[in-house]
Scaffold this motif. Sequence first.
Motif: not given
Length: 259
Positions: A6, A80, A76, A242-243, A9-10, A246-247, A12, A250
Amino acid sequence: MPETILLLGQDEVTPVDAQGAVALMAARDPGLPFTYIVPINAQVMVLGSRAETGLAPAMAAAWMRLNDSQVLSRLHRWATGVSVPVAPGSDVAQMLLRQVIQPEDPITIIGGGPLLVPALRETYGLRRVAQHEPPMGYIRSPEAREAAIRFAEAHPARFVFVATGAPRSEILMAEMQARASVTGLGIAVGSGLLFSVGLTRRAPDWMRRAGIEWLHRAWTEPMRLGRRYAEDLPPLLRMTLRARRLARARRASGPAGGR
């Protein structure tokens, strides 16, 4: 097919480089029903995040989505910690022409301009090239879209290159996929074919390796691309932040975060 990632986060994407993508494309049976590939760069990702463009469902229906951008790959990884291979659509198109497509193979092109087919014949010796040039604004005209689809039906080819720009190329290919009478594999190529035959100058190798091909393009086409890049930057940064959040969340909720 490798498991997808992903991207920011947007969207695939299949984690393969250009050579890996070409290998998957070459292995696909050309007689199968039509499907397509979408290379994702910053513009495509930003457009796909806007519902009014109609791009998101067309991207979701693609057989394979590729990370087209060194910039997205680096963002990315920063967000992440995960690396995503880069498969530039322009490299994929050129590799197909050099490694897979033979002079006698039929190919179909939607868009690309009047100089493209003579240049392909001269550069690669292609003898069976069919090209359809849709009118400006064709994606808003059901009749014009139908004419493009019927052209693909009438000129079956292993590879269908669609060079009408995002989100038009992707929306058209999604409609083509819905027709059982269309076969082959489509790819949104942007300027990829023009680069391959030298009609448009591409950034030097060192700039591509450094991930600043976008800077070369903005410099050579400031009126068209400079403004576009500036408009894409804020939403792209928001996606990246945002990604990253979120990472981090998690990781914090994992086994180590629960101690």
